[in-house]
Motif scaffolding. Structure first.
Motif, PDB file in Angstrom:
ATOM      1  N   PRO A 277       0.838  -1.204   0.000  1.00  0.00           N
ATOM      2  CA  PRO A 277       0.000   0.000   0.000  1.00  0.00           C
ATOM      3  C   PRO A 277       0.871   1.251   0.000  1.00  0.00           C
ATOM      4  O   PRO A 277       1.927   1.291   0.647  1.00  0.00           O
ATOM      5  CB  PRO A 277      -0.792  -0.126   1.311  1.00  0.00           C
ATOM      6  N   PRO A 278       0.470   2.282  -0.726  1.00  0.00           N
ATOM      7  CA  PRO A 278       1.261   3.511  -0.788  1.00  0.00           C
ATOM      8  C   PRO A 278       1.290   4.222   0.557  1.00  0.00           C
ATOM      9  O   PRO A 278       0.370   4.106   1.375  1.00  0.00           O
ATOM     10  CB  PRO A 278       0.544   4.355  -1.854  1.00  0.00           C
ATOM     11  N   THR A 279       2.352   4.973   0.781  1.00  0.00           N
ATOM     12  CA  THR A 279       2.479   5.766   1.997  1.00  0.00           C
ATOM     13  C   THR A 279       1.603   7.015   1.899  1.00  0.00           C
ATOM     14  O   THR A 279       1.060   7.342   0.838  1.00  0.00           O
ATOM     15  CB  THR A 279       3.935   6.193   2.207  1.00  0.00           C
ATOM     16  N   ARG A 280       1.504   7.732   3.025  1.00  0.00           N
ATOM     17  CA  ARG A 280       0.728   8.970   3.028  1.00  0.00           C
ATOM     18  C   ARG A 280       1.298   9.966   2.024  1.00  0.00           C
ATOM     19  O   ARG A 280       0.562  10.614   1.278  1.00  0.00           O
ATOM     20  CB  ARG A 280       0.723   9.582   4.433  1.00  0.00           C
ATOM     21  N   GLU A 281       2.625  10.084   1.979  1.00  0.00           N
ATOM     22  CA  GLU A 281       3.259  11.012   1.042  1.00  0.00           C
ATOM     23  C   GLU A 281       2.957  10.632  -0.406  1.00  0.00           C
ATOM     24  O   GLU A 281       2.678  11.495  -1.239  1.00  0.00           O
ATOM     25  CB  GLU A 281       4.771  11.044   1.274  1.00  0.00           C
ATOM     26  N   GLN A 282       3.026   9.328  -0.692  1.00  0.00           N
ATOM     27  CA  GLN A 282       2.732   8.882  -2.047  1.00  0.00           C
ATOM     28  C   GLN A 282       1.275   9.152  -2.415  1.00  0.00           C
ATOM     29  O   GLN A 282       0.972   9.577  -3.543  1.00  0.00           O
ATOM     30  CB  GLN A 282       3.052   7.393  -2.187  1.00  0.00           C
ATOM     31  N   LEU A 283       0.360   8.916  -1.482  1.00  0.00           N
ATOM     32  CA  LEU A 283      -1.052   9.171  -1.750  1.00  0.00           C
ATOM     33  C   LEU A 283      -1.307  10.647  -2.021  1.00  0.00           C
ATOM     34  O   LEU A 283      -2.041  11.004  -2.952  1.00  0.00           O
ATOM     35  CB  LEU A 283      -1.904   8.696  -0.578  1.00  0.00           C
ATOM     36  N   LEU A 284      -0.693  11.524  -1.226  1.00  0.00           N
ATOM     37  CA  LEU A 284      -0.868  12.952  -1.456  1.00  0.00           C
ATOM     38  C   LEU A 284      -0.313  13.339  -2.834  1.00  0.00           C
ATOM     39  O   LEU A 284      -0.910  14.149  -3.553  1.00  0.00           O
ATOM     40  CB  LEU A 284      -0.165  13.752  -0.360  1.00  0.00           C
ATOM     41  N   GLY A 285       0.835  12.744  -3.219  1.00  0.00           N
ATOM     42  CA  GLY A 285       1.388  13.010  -4.540  1.00  0.00           C
ATOM     43  C   GLY A 285       0.470  12.538  -5.649  1.00  0.00           C
ATOM     44  O   GLY A 285       0.308  13.217  -6.673  1.00  0.00           O
ATOM     45  N   MET A 286      -0.153  11.355  -5.479  1.00  0.00           N
ATOM     46  CA  MET A 286      -1.085  10.845  -6.483  1.00  0.00           C
ATOM     47  C   MET A 286      -2.314  11.740  -6.600  1.00  0.00           C
ATOM     48  O   MET A 286      -2.826  11.979  -7.703  1.00  0.00           O
ATOM     49  CB  MET A 286      -1.505   9.419  -6.117  1.00  0.00           C
ATOM     50  N   VAL A 287      -2.814  12.226  -5.472  1.00  0.00           N
ATOM     51  CA  VAL A 287      -3.975  13.121  -5.498  1.00  0.00           C
ATOM     52  C   VAL A 287      -3.644  14.388  -6.276  1.00  0.00           C
ATOM     53  O   VAL A 287      -4.420  14.839  -7.124  1.00  0.00           O
ATOM     54  CB  VAL A 287      -4.431  13.455  -4.062  1.00  0.00           C
ATOM     55  N   VAL A 288      -2.478  14.977  -6.007  1.00  0.00           N
ATOM     56  CA  VAL A 288      -2.068  16.178  -6.743  1.00  0.00           C
ATOM     57  C   VAL A 288      -1.900  15.874  -8.217  1.00  0.00           C
ATOM     58  O   VAL A 288      -2.249  16.687  -9.080  1.00  0.00           O
ATOM     59  CB  VAL A 288      -0.762  16.749  -6.140  1.00  0.00           C
ATOM     60  N   SER A 289      -1.377  14.684  -8.555  1.00  0.00           N
ATOM     61  CA  SER A 289      -1.200  14.317  -9.959  1.00  0.00           C
ATOM     62  C   SER A 289      -2.533  14.282 -10.692  1.00  0.00           C
ATOM     63  O   SER A 289      -2.625  14.675 -11.855  1.00  0.00           O
ATOM     64  CB  SER A 289      -0.519  12.949 -10.061  1.00  0.00           C
ATOM     65  N   HIS A 290      -3.580  13.801 -10.029  1.00  0.00           N
ATOM     66  CA  HIS A 290      -4.886  13.676 -10.690  1.00  0.00           C
ATOM     67  C   HIS A 290      -5.682  14.976 -10.679  1.00  0.00           C
ATOM     68  O   HIS A 290      -6.415  15.262 -11.624  1.00  0.00           O
ATOM     69  CB  HIS A 290      -5.697  12.563 -10.026  1.00  0.00           C
ATOM     70  N   PHE A 291      -5.554  15.767  -9.608  1.00  0.00           N
ATOM     71  CA  PHE A 291      -6.380  16.963  -9.469  1.00  0.00           C
ATOM     72  C   PHE A 291      -5.647  18.253  -9.848  1.00  0.00           C
ATOM     73  O   PHE A 291      -6.275  19.294  -9.997  1.00  0.00           O
ATOM     74  CB  PHE A 291      -6.912  17.086  -8.033  1.00  0.00           C
ATOM     75  N   GLY A 292      -4.326  18.182  -9.990  1.00  0.00           N
ATOM     76  CA  GLY A 292      -3.549  19.371 -10.297  1.00  0.00           C
ATOM     77  C   GLY A 292      -3.119  20.132  -9.058  1.00  0.00           C
ATOM     78  O   GLY A 292      -2.046  20.719  -9.019  1.00  0.00           O
TER      79      GLY A 292
END
Length: 353
Positions: A277-292
């Motif tokens: 499972p991705p870490t909190r930092e990775q999840l936040l990065g993925m969210v920014v990647s999808h939402f800008g």
């Protein structure tokens, strides 16, 4: 980059799991090991990019690695050794997205997808032959040769029309297209192989080892070359003497949800990668990647998502994205009724409902 340079210090890594190369230029892969070098002919032109598919899967490129260091090392080993990756992990964790991440970071063009079901056979992945369509086309061609029927050429003018070409009725599958002789490797996603018939992994052994296959219909034909359709939209490829052999072995990402074990002979040819499972930092990065940007209220949802995963539940990344999309609209209220809907979006998938 020579082979020795790729194994000394930190510089041996080609792939960093960020979706973009550090200097903006796709890295050059090192030479394949002698036992994984192939000489397929004739060389094919590189496929176009499919940016829309990559954006749907990954969002925009981001600097946050979407794998841990152990996972990044396994992917790099597979790239250098030209071996398939056997990726396991819970459903929705991002296994299939790894193929798109590799392709975008290395600049390898459109990802070829082979989605496996219980009825899938090896030939489905290699090629299909529309025998009925060809028989009908030949019947129509012969009808034009009957007395009293004017023959019409392909350009619409009078003249003898050649018989339908066999290659017009052969379409290469995702696996068959990936094994065409490209100068740079294609990325092939074999999705959910554990859902296949028990024989398919064993049937794949020869192809994964030799990087080649035959099309018997073309071998029996009189012509030395044939132009066939590929799995790329509008794609065509030339095949010599009914045989396809790669020049660069494709980057093969095989996913499995762990529903069954694979034979030892198959596992020997793959490098195993268990996605965590991705870490909190990775999840936040993925969210920014999808939402800008990081939407308002996203961080508490990310923290809740991480907590649910750590408690042992099964959760997919798109559940988190859906919850953030809904709450980021500005008009959705997370009161009692709204909270109930968020709970449904973030539900534990292992509970069956």
């Amino acid at each position: 980059m020579s082979a020795p340079d790729t194994v000394n210090g930190e510089g041996w890594r080609i792939f960093h799991a960020t979706g973009s190369s550090p200097d903006g230029v796709p890295p050059r892969l090192p030479s394949a090991p002698p036992w994984r070098q192939f000489r397929g002919e004739p060389p094919q032109s590189q496929p176009p990019d499919d940016d829309e598919a990559a954006i749907r899967r990954l969002g925009s490129a981001d600097d946050v690695p979407q794998l841990d260091q152990d996972g990044i090392d396994v992917v790099n080993a597979a790239l250098i050794l030209r071996r398939p990756l056997l990726v396991t992990g819970s459903p929705g964790i991002g296994k299939s997205s790894l193929a798109y991440l590799i392709s975008r970071e290395l600049g390898l063009g459109r990802v070829l997808e082979w989605n496996i079901v219980s009825r899938t056979t090896l030939r489905d992945g290699l090629y299909s032959h529309d025998a009925m369509g060809r028989a009908q086309a030949i019947a129509g061609w012969r009808a034009n040769l009957l007395p009293g029927v004017a023959a019409v050429g392909r350009d619409g003018t009078g003249g003898e029309q050649p018989p339908p070409a066999l290659g017009d009725f052969i379409t290469l599958g995702a696996l068959g297209t990936a094994l065409l002789p490209y100068d740079r490797p294609r990325v092939l996603l074999v999705d959910e192989l554990d859902k296949s018939d028990i024989d398919l992994p064993n049937d794949l052994l020869h192809v994964l080892e030799n990087g080649s296959y035959d099309v018997p219909e073309l071998i029996r034909a009189a012509a030395d070359t044939a132009r066939v359709h590929t799995a790329d939209p509008g794609g065509l490829a030339e095949i010599w003497q009914g045989r396809v052999e790669c020049r660069e072995f494709p980057i093969v990402v095989i996913t499995s949800n762990g529903e069954r074990e694979f034979p030892a002979a198959f596992r020997r040819r793959c490098l195993p990668l268990e996605m965590r499972p991705p870490t909190r930092e990775q999840l936040l990065g993925m969210v920014v990647s999808h939402f800008g940007v990081l939407p308002q209220g996203a961080e508490p949802l990310v923290d809740e998502f991480v907590s649910r995963i750590q408690s042992g539940g099964t959760h997919a990344l798109d559940q988190l994205l859906n919850a953030i999309q809904l709450t980021a609209t500005g008009t959705f209220r997370t009161d009692t009724k709204g909270r109930t809907l968020v709970e449904k979006l973030l539900r534990d998938l292992s509970k069956g409902r």
